[in-house]
Write an enzyme that holds these catalytic residues in place. Structure first.
Site, mmCIF file in Angstrom:
data_model
loop_
_atom_site.group_PDB
_atom_site.id
_atom_site.type_symbol
_atom_site.label_atom_id
_atom_site.label_comp_id
_atom_site.label_asym_id
_atom_site.label_seq_id
_atom_site.Cartn_x
_atom_site.Cartn_y
_atom_site.Cartn_z
ATOM 1 N N GLN A 168 62.414 54.955 38.557
ATOM 2 C CA GLN A 168 61.763 55.666 37.561
ATOM 3 C C GLN A 168 60.333 54.960 37.269
ATOM 4 O O GLN A 168 59.335 55.773 36.717
ATOM 5 C CB GLN A 168 62.426 55.867 36.292
ATOM 6 C CG GLN A 168 63.750 56.939 36.799
ATOM 7 C CD GLN A 168 63.178 58.187 36.778
ATOM 8 O OE1 GLN A 168 62.073 58.751 36.544
ATOM 9 N NE2 GLN A 168 64.201 59.243 37.211
ATOM 10 N N SER A 188 62.265 55.545 45.132
ATOM 11 C CA SER A 188 62.660 56.647 45.641
ATOM 12 C C SER A 188 61.479 57.545 45.794
ATOM 13 O O SER A 188 60.731 57.806 44.640
ATOM 14 C CB SER A 188 63.719 57.364 44.700
ATOM 15 O OG SER A 188 64.147 58.798 45.068
ATOM 16 N N THR A 226 68.476 56.555 63.420
ATOM 17 C CA THR A 226 67.167 56.667 63.450
ATOM 18 C C THR A 226 66.386 57.096 62.039
ATOM 19 O O THR A 226 66.749 58.031 61.371
ATOM 20 C CB THR A 226 67.038 58.162 64.278
ATOM 21 O OG1 THR A 226 67.739 57.642 65.694
ATOM 22 C CG2 THR A 226 65.618 58.634 64.850
ATOM 23 N N CYS A 313 71.632 63.997 37.405
ATOM 24 C CA CYS A 313 72.992 63.942 38.127
ATOM 25 C C CYS A 313 74.021 64.030 37.639
ATOM 26 O O CYS A 313 75.096 64.236 38.074
ATOM 27 C CB CYS A 313 72.707 62.854 39.191
ATOM 28 S SG CYS A 313 71.481 61.423 38.473
HETATM 29 N N1 PMP Z 1 68.100 55.036 39.971
HETATM 30 C C1 PMP Z 1 67.290 55.806 38.911
HETATM 31 C C2 PMP Z 1 66.916 55.279 37.900
HETATM 32 C C3 PMP Z 1 67.002 57.408 39.119
HETATM 33 O O1 PMP Z 1 66.556 57.865 38.002
HETATM 34 C C4 PMP Z 1 67.653 57.993 40.474
HETATM 35 C C5 PMP Z 1 67.568 59.486 40.492
HETATM 36 N N2 PMP Z 1 68.156 60.058 39.560
HETATM 37 C C6 PMP Z 1 68.574 57.086 41.285
HETATM 38 C C7 PMP Z 1 68.391 55.884 41.324
HETATM 39 C C8 PMP Z 1 68.970 57.899 42.506
HETATM 40 O O2 PMP Z 1 67.642 58.002 43.616
HETATM 41 P P1 PMP Z 1 67.866 59.179 44.542
HETATM 42 O O3 PMP Z 1 68.027 60.691 43.966
HETATM 43 O O4 PMP Z 1 66.703 59.057 45.506
HETATM 44 O O5 PMP Z 1 69.106 58.934 45.332
#
Ligand code: PMP
Length: 376
Positions: A168, A188, A226, A313
């Site tokens: 973040q 990410s 890959t 999530c």
């Molecule tokens: N760490 C944090 C602090 C996040 O906010 C997120 C995304 N919700 C992730 C890890 C996971 O990243 P990704 O969605 O790319 O798997």
């Protein structure tokens, strides 16, 4: 009806046009980056160019970047690949860290959600090596920024390895991995205007970890398979633009602060989590007293505004946020908190539109909640 308004940048950011172009161009080409012929070498070039820009965003060297399928995989690789039996993680980490570090000891946070470095020190004094410490750069729900350099300095004094989930923070804060002093750092792409499904773990040279996904020599043997060349090319383009877009964050912070000032004025009982700590410029975690966060999210959605109830999530799951719980929030405050996250597409009148919608929902929903309490 007005155009839909997206205020959920911490869940995922709109794709930057430069990233979209880079992805389209890479998709139109053929070649496996591991092939030695011209087709393969052209794809390899795209991956290596992206490695340079991603490394530059994090103030790291290109050789230390390991591309993964995203932040979750980067965190999993760091936590499992380090092979430490003792793991200490902050109580406010993302679920991908908590799940990879099953049984880890939680480092407490204060009421604003900031990791207590003195408590970490006490835990380190008791832990038998080898130890891994994992503390995020900025929290996804509250935006609270952690004292990562102090965490790393303390952990290293005890000989521990240090990982930082910078998913973040990256692209929103200027930082260099060397200044943070951590050994591993997760990124990410889709949190900085790149595509979903790609990310990176940056592994400082000399830090020994083992791969989790095995069966090929790609990514210095640390991540077989890959490479997702087109996504990686999009990640590189987004990282380059995110690095240059620093000056927009003070403007975003002004908009976020305008929203918060409006909310507190409208509803004196409203709570803003982490307000007393350094926070990302774009994030606000707001509790509307007496109104469940799912109800708010649906009502905002009907008004054409996208926000979320905690982490994208984990929303949809029952139970209040572990982040707000660790900060000592009451269950009712935690259940009435929504996350508003602004970003590179947010304009001044978006903040005013959100503020007006918040007031109208508050007047309607909070009055209804009060009636229900009276009737009960
Ligand atoms: N760490 C944090 C602090 C996040 O906010 C997120 C995304 N919700 C992730 C890890 C996971 O990243 P990704 O969605 O790319 O798997």
């Amino acid at each position: 009806m007005a155009q839909a308004l997206y205020l959920d940048h911490n869940a995922t950011t709109p794709l930057r046009p430069v990233a979209q172009r880079a992805i389209a161009e890479a998709l139109a080409a053929t070649g496996n980056p591991s092939s030695v012929h011209g087709f393969g070498r052209a794809q390899r070039r795209l991956v290596e160019d992206a490695r340079e820009t991603v490394a530059a965003l994090a103030g790291a060297s290109a050789e230390s970047v390991v591309f993964t399928s995203g932040g979750t995989e980067a965190n999993t690789l760091a936590l499992l690949g380090a092979g430490c039996r003792r793991v200490l993680v902050s109580a406010v980490e993302h679920d991908s860290v908590l799940a990879a570090a099953d049984g880890a000891v939680r480092i407490p946070v204060d009421g604003d959600g900031v990791v207590e470095v003195a408590a970490l020190e006490a835990l380190l004094a008791k832990a038998k090596p080898p130890v891994l410490v994992s503390v995020m750069l900025a929290n996804n729900e509250t935006g609270v920024i952690q004292p990562v350099a102090a965490v790393a300095e303390t952990a290293h004094r005890f000989g521990a390895l240090v990982h930082c989930d910078a998913v973040q923070g990256a692209g929103k804060l200027a930082f260099a991995m060397d200044d943070l002093g951590v050994d591993m750092l997760s990124l990410s792409a889709h949190k900085m205007g790149g595509p979903q499904g790609t990310g990176a773990l940056i592994v400082r040279s000399g830090t020994e970890i083992l791969p989790v996904v095995r069966g090929g020599g790609q990514e210095r043997g640390l991540r077989a398979g890959t490479e997702a060349v087109a996504l990686i090319a999009g990640f590189g383009a987004a990282a380059a633009e995110a690095k240059d877009s620093g000056p927009t964050w003070p403007e975003i912070e002004t908009l976020r602060d305008r929203i918060e000032a409006h909310v507190v004025k409208t509803a004196p009982g409203a709570r803003i989590f982490g307000r007393g700590a350094p926070r990302l410029a774009n994030t606000s975690c707001l509790a509307m007293p007496g109104v469940a966060n799912e109800v708010q999210v649906m009502a905002f959605d009907l008004a054409g505004i996208a926000v979320s109830a905690g982490a994208a999530c984990s929303s949809g799951t029952v139970g209040p946020s572990h982040v707000l719980g660790a900060m000592g929030a009451s269950e009712s405050d935690a259940r009435s908190a929504i996350r508003v996250s602004l970003g590179w597409t947010t304009r001044a009148d978006d903040a005013d539109r959100f503020a007006a919608a918040w007031t109208s929902l508050y007047e309607r929903l909070a009055a209804r909640a009060r009636e229900r309490t009276r009737a009960a």
